[in-house]
Design a protein around this motif. Sequence first.
Motif, PDB file in Angstrom:
ATOM      1  N   ILE A  57       0.832  -1.197   0.000  1.00 40.58           N
ATOM      2  CA  ILE A  57       0.000   0.000   0.000  1.00 40.58           C
ATOM      3  C   ILE A  57       0.866   1.246   0.000  1.00 40.58           C
ATOM      4  CG2 ILE A  57      -1.710   1.359   1.271  1.00 40.58           C
ATOM      5  CD1 ILE A  57      -2.914  -1.199   2.310  1.00 40.58           C
ATOM      6  N   ASP A  58       1.800   1.311   0.931  1.00 45.08           N
ATOM      7  CA  ASP A  58       2.550   2.552   1.086  1.00 45.08           C
ATOM      8  C   ASP A  58       4.011   2.275   1.403  1.00 45.08           C
ATOM      9  OD1 ASP A  58       3.035   5.251   1.185  1.00 45.08           O
ATOM     10  OD2 ASP A  58       1.438   5.700   2.587  1.00 45.08           O
ATOM     11  N   VAL A  59       4.767   3.359   1.620  1.00 47.48           N
ATOM     12  CA  VAL A  59       6.200   3.258   1.890  1.00 47.48           C
ATOM     13  C   VAL A  59       6.461   2.506   3.193  1.00 47.48           C
ATOM     14  CG1 VAL A  59       8.340   4.561   2.196  1.00 47.48           C
ATOM     15  CG2 VAL A  59       6.560   5.430   0.662  1.00 47.48           C
ATOM     16  N   PHE A  60       5.546   2.653   4.170  1.00 51.12           N
ATOM     17  CA  PHE A  60       5.735   2.024   5.472  1.00 51.12           C
ATOM     18  C   PHE A  60       4.579   1.077   5.784  1.00 51.12           C
ATOM     19  CE2 PHE A  60       8.243   5.868   5.672  1.00 51.12           C
ATOM     20  CZ  PHE A  60       9.415   5.451   6.300  1.00 51.12           C
ATOM     21  N   GLU A  61       4.893   0.058   6.570  1.00 49.25           N
ATOM     22  CA  GLU A  61       3.877  -0.864   7.051  1.00 49.25           C
ATOM     23  C   GLU A  61       4.081  -1.074   8.546  1.00 49.25           C
ATOM     24  OE1 GLU A  61       6.219  -5.068   6.096  1.00 49.25           O
ATOM     25  OE2 GLU A  61       4.511  -4.450   4.865  1.00 49.25           O
ATOM     26  N   LYS A  62       3.055  -1.564   9.208  1.00 53.01           N
ATOM     27  CA  LYS A  62       3.118  -1.785  10.658  1.00 53.01           C
ATOM     28  C   LYS A  62       3.972  -3.013  10.975  1.00 53.01           C
ATOM     29  CE  LYS A  62       0.124  -2.436  14.694  1.00 53.01           C
ATOM     30  NZ  LYS A  62       0.767  -3.705  15.131  1.00 53.01           N
ATOM     31  N   ARG A  63       4.831  -2.860  11.962  1.00 56.26           N
ATOM     32  CA  ARG A  63       5.614  -3.991  12.448  1.00 56.26           C
ATOM     33  C   ARG A  63       4.734  -4.902  13.307  1.00 56.26           C
ATOM     34  NH1 ARG A  63      11.267  -3.116  12.303  1.00 56.26           N
ATOM     35  NH2 ARG A  63      11.852  -0.959  11.787  1.00 56.26           N
ATOM     36  N   LYS A  64       5.086  -6.162  13.389  1.00 48.93           N
ATOM     37  CA  LYS A  64       4.375  -7.071  14.296  1.00 48.93           C
ATOM     38  C   LYS A  64       4.624  -6.682  15.751  1.00 48.93           C
ATOM     39  CE  LYS A  64       4.258 -11.032  11.169  1.00 48.93           C
ATOM     40  NZ  LYS A  64       4.680 -12.445  10.953  1.00 48.93           N
ATOM     41  N   HIS A 280     -12.329  -3.581   0.235  1.00 49.35           N
ATOM     42  CA  HIS A 280     -12.548  -4.557  -0.833  1.00 49.35           C
ATOM     43  C   HIS A 280     -12.800  -3.850  -2.165  1.00 49.35           C
ATOM     44  CE1 HIS A 280     -12.545  -7.972   1.880  1.00 49.35           C
ATOM     45  NE2 HIS A 280     -13.404  -7.345   2.672  1.00 49.35           N
ATOM     46  N   VAL A 281     -13.517  -2.733  -2.118  1.00 47.52           N
ATOM     47  CA  VAL A 281     -13.782  -1.962  -3.333  1.00 47.52           C
ATOM     48  C   VAL A 281     -12.483  -1.470  -3.957  1.00 47.52           C
ATOM     49  CG1 VAL A 281     -14.832   0.152  -4.236  1.00 47.52           C
ATOM     50  CG2 VAL A 281     -16.104  -1.289  -2.626  1.00 47.52           C
ATOM     51  N   PHE A 282     -11.527  -1.069  -3.101  1.00 47.00           N
ATOM     52  CA  PHE A 282     -10.237  -0.570  -3.575  1.00 47.00           C
ATOM     53  C   PHE A 282      -9.211  -1.690  -3.756  1.00 47.00           C
ATOM     54  CE2 PHE A 282     -12.283   3.204  -1.980  1.00 47.00           C
ATOM     55  CZ  PHE A 282     -11.841   4.208  -2.835  1.00 47.00           C
ATOM     56  N   ARG A 283      -9.619  -2.914  -3.513  1.00 51.68           N
ATOM     57  CA  ARG A 283      -8.803  -4.103  -3.736  1.00 51.68           C
ATOM     58  C   ARG A 283      -7.474  -4.023  -2.979  1.00 51.68           C
ATOM     59  NH1 ARG A 283      -9.708  -6.330  -9.794  1.00 51.68           N
ATOM     60  NH2 ARG A 283      -8.981  -8.186  -8.689  1.00 51.68           N
ATOM     61  N   LEU A 284      -7.601  -3.702  -1.690  1.00 50.46           N
ATOM     62  CA  LEU A 284      -6.438  -3.574  -0.828  1.00 50.46           C
ATOM     63  C   LEU A 284      -6.168  -4.871  -0.073  1.00 50.46           C
ATOM     64  CD1 LEU A 284      -7.037  -0.034   0.736  1.00 50.46           C
ATOM     65  CD2 LEU A 284      -5.707  -0.645  -1.286  1.00 50.46           C
ATOM     66  N   PRO A 285      -4.916  -5.124   0.280  1.00 56.60           N
ATOM     67  CA  PRO A 285      -4.617  -6.291   1.113  1.00 56.60           C
ATOM     68  C   PRO A 285      -5.155  -6.087   2.518  1.00 56.60           C
ATOM     69  CG  PRO A 285      -2.664  -4.912   0.872  1.00 56.60           C
ATOM     70  CD  PRO A 285      -3.713  -4.342  -0.048  1.00 56.60           C
ATOM     71  N   ALA A 286      -5.418  -7.161   3.203  1.00 53.39           N
ATOM     72  CA  ALA A 286      -6.013  -7.077   4.541  1.00 53.39           C
ATOM     73  C   ALA A 286      -4.932  -6.818   5.589  1.00 53.39           C
ATOM     74  CB  ALA A 286      -6.762  -8.367   4.852  1.00 53.39           C
ATOM     75  N   THR A 287      -4.224  -5.708   5.424  1.00 54.23           N
ATOM     76  CA  THR A 287      -3.146  -5.357   6.350  1.00 54.23           C
ATOM     77  C   THR A 287      -3.520  -4.205   7.270  1.00 54.23           C
ATOM     78  OG1 THR A 287      -2.182  -3.950   4.621  1.00 54.23           O
ATOM     79  CG2 THR A 287      -1.323  -6.193   4.816  1.00 54.23           C
ATOM     80  N   SER A 288      -4.660  -3.566   7.051  1.00 56.11           N
ATOM     81  CA  SER A 288      -5.155  -2.495   7.920  1.00 56.11           C
ATOM     82  C   SER A 288      -6.558  -2.853   8.385  1.00 56.11           C
ATOM     83  CB  SER A 288      -5.213  -1.156   7.172  1.00 56.11           C
ATOM     84  OG  SER A 288      -3.995  -0.858   6.534  1.00 56.11           O
ATOM     85  N   HIS A 289      -6.884  -2.520   9.612  1.00 55.14           N
ATOM     86  CA  HIS A 289      -8.231  -2.784  10.105  1.00 55.14           C
ATOM     87  C   HIS A 289      -9.225  -1.755   9.585  1.00 55.14           C
ATOM     88  CE1 HIS A 289      -6.206  -4.963  13.724  1.00 55.14           C
ATOM     89  NE2 HIS A 289      -6.294  -5.725  12.658  1.00 55.14           N
ATOM     90  N   VAL A 290      -8.801  -0.502   9.537  1.00 49.96           N
ATOM     91  CA  VAL A 290      -9.647   0.590   9.040  1.00 49.96           C
ATOM     92  C   VAL A 290      -8.774   1.566   8.262  1.00 49.96           C
ATOM     93  CG1 VAL A 290     -10.979   2.641   9.730  1.00 49.96           C
ATOM     94  CG2 VAL A 290     -11.440   0.435  10.826  1.00 49.96           C
ATOM     95  N   VAL A 291      -9.304   2.061   7.145  1.00 49.33           N
ATOM     96  CA  VAL A 291      -8.631   3.104   6.368  1.00 49.33           C
ATOM     97  C   VAL A 291      -9.585   4.284   6.241  1.00 49.33           C
ATOM     98  CG1 VAL A 291      -7.575   3.748   4.168  1.00 49.33           C
ATOM     99  CG2 VAL A 291      -7.262   1.438   5.078  1.00 49.33           C
ATOM    100  N   PHE A 292      -9.111   5.459   6.647  1.00 48.75           N
ATOM    101  CA  PHE A 292      -9.908   6.681   6.625  1.00 48.75           C
ATOM    102  C   PHE A 292      -9.309   7.611   5.577  1.00 48.75           C
ATOM    103  CE2 PHE A 292     -11.232  10.818   8.725  1.00 48.75           C
ATOM    104  CZ  PHE A 292     -12.600  10.615   8.581  1.00 48.75           C
ATOM    105  N   LEU A 293     -10.070   7.900   4.530  1.00 51.96           N
ATOM    106  CA  LEU A 293      -9.591   8.677   3.389  1.00 51.96           C
ATOM    107  C   LEU A 293     -10.119  10.105   3.441  1.00 51.96           C
ATOM    108  CD1 LEU A 293      -8.171   8.811   0.580  1.00 51.96           C
ATOM    109  CD2 LEU A 293     -10.322   7.972  -0.404  1.00 51.96           C
ATOM    110  N   ALA A 294      -9.231  11.068   3.295  1.00 53.76           N
ATOM    111  CA  ALA A 294      -9.631  12.475   3.295  1.00 53.76           C
ATOM    112  C   ALA A 294     -10.424  12.805   2.039  1.00 53.76           C
ATOM    113  CB  ALA A 294      -8.397  13.371   3.378  1.00 53.76           C
ATOM    114  N   LYS A 295     -11.373  13.729   2.190  1.00 52.86           N
ATOM    115  CA  LYS A 295     -12.077  14.244   1.026  1.00 52.86           C
ATOM    116  C   LYS A 295     -11.110  15.069   0.190  1.00 52.86           C
ATOM    117  CE  LYS A 295     -16.789  14.310   2.846  1.00 52.86           C
ATOM    118  NZ  LYS A 295     -17.987  15.145   3.136  1.00 52.86           N
TER     119      LYS A 295
END
Length: 364
Positions: A57-64, A280-295
């Motif tokens: 998705i992005d440059v960084f991802e969450k560590r375990k 699912h609409v944006f076909r993202l991997p299940a690596t985030s619980h919630v994604v909040f997109l700015a208008k």
Amino acid sequence: MKCIFLDGFKQEYLQHTPYLRNLAQHSLHGNLEVPFGYTSIVASFMTGFHPEKHGVIDVFEKRKTPAPFIIRNRILANGLRYLSRNLYFYTPLKVHQSKARHFKPTLEKIWMQRGCLPLPTLFDYLERAGKSFAAVDWPFVFHNRKSRLFFKNDSATVIRHARSCAADFNFIHFGDLDHVGHIYGPNSEEVKAKLREIDGYCQELDEEQMVFFSDHGMDYIQEIFDLEAELQKLKLKFGKDYTYFLGSTYARFWFSTAEARNIVVHALSCITEGTIIDQHVFRLPATSHVVFLAKKGVVFSPSFFTKNMQYKAMHGWNPKEQKAFYLVKGFSGKQEAHIVDLFPTLLAMMGLPDVRCDGRNLYS
């Protein structure tokens, strides 16, 4: 053939680029939809798959688990990567260690290296077919798998290296239009001057087979919304109850408890400056619980990428609204496309076998 990556170019910019504008009149071109995110865009170009398949998705991802410490000096962090031949360079996060140590760079290897993604890339298929390739993608010049550094990140330096690219496939990334667009805005004289400069370089590179594409457009910022201030009102503890990543035009969340999730989701639903997206609409991997997109027009602060938001313009809003651009020389017409479509199109142009992917050959 040449594939020209015009970072931050949108279709409206054709009015300032006479070579590209004339070429578009006789070539297949149009708006280009890209995936949600940032690094996801080029990953999808390189594989022909949406993020749900390549996982980026992005440059960084969450560590375990949080790191005990992180390197905050960019030169040191990337110097160590260079020594280990992990050539995907990055800028360390501009947040306190207590937050930054929860995240790590998503990639280790750059696109031209083997094993940069869990799926084969365009360069992998070229190599398998015995095709040579070259790439100018700051801060590296690649000739097949061999690389060398260059330091100045501007179009004049890129074209100097691009002039020596004579492989079967040549990938050339003009990246400084993006920076100028952020600082001065898409309608600025500075952007127009940079567009004329890059247009001249594109004309110099002209040959029979060419593909041009961008990763996003650029639009003015209308409002800066302090999202973290709203989150701090919830009395939840970062790293214990939940973790979040603020990326200017979006926020990603991970929750330790169902209660924390319910509290945050309720709070976000009351904020009109953004919306929780259906991943699912944006076909993202299940690596985030919630994604909040700015208008569109709104950016969230503070951004984990920058200390102070001093930009006039931004990208990264809903990619179904903020489109990129593509042009394929040799065929005429105008149609919308998705960036995953460029992968099978390039394979066909290079005479390589079809590969099953999410994209479609734009020639078929």
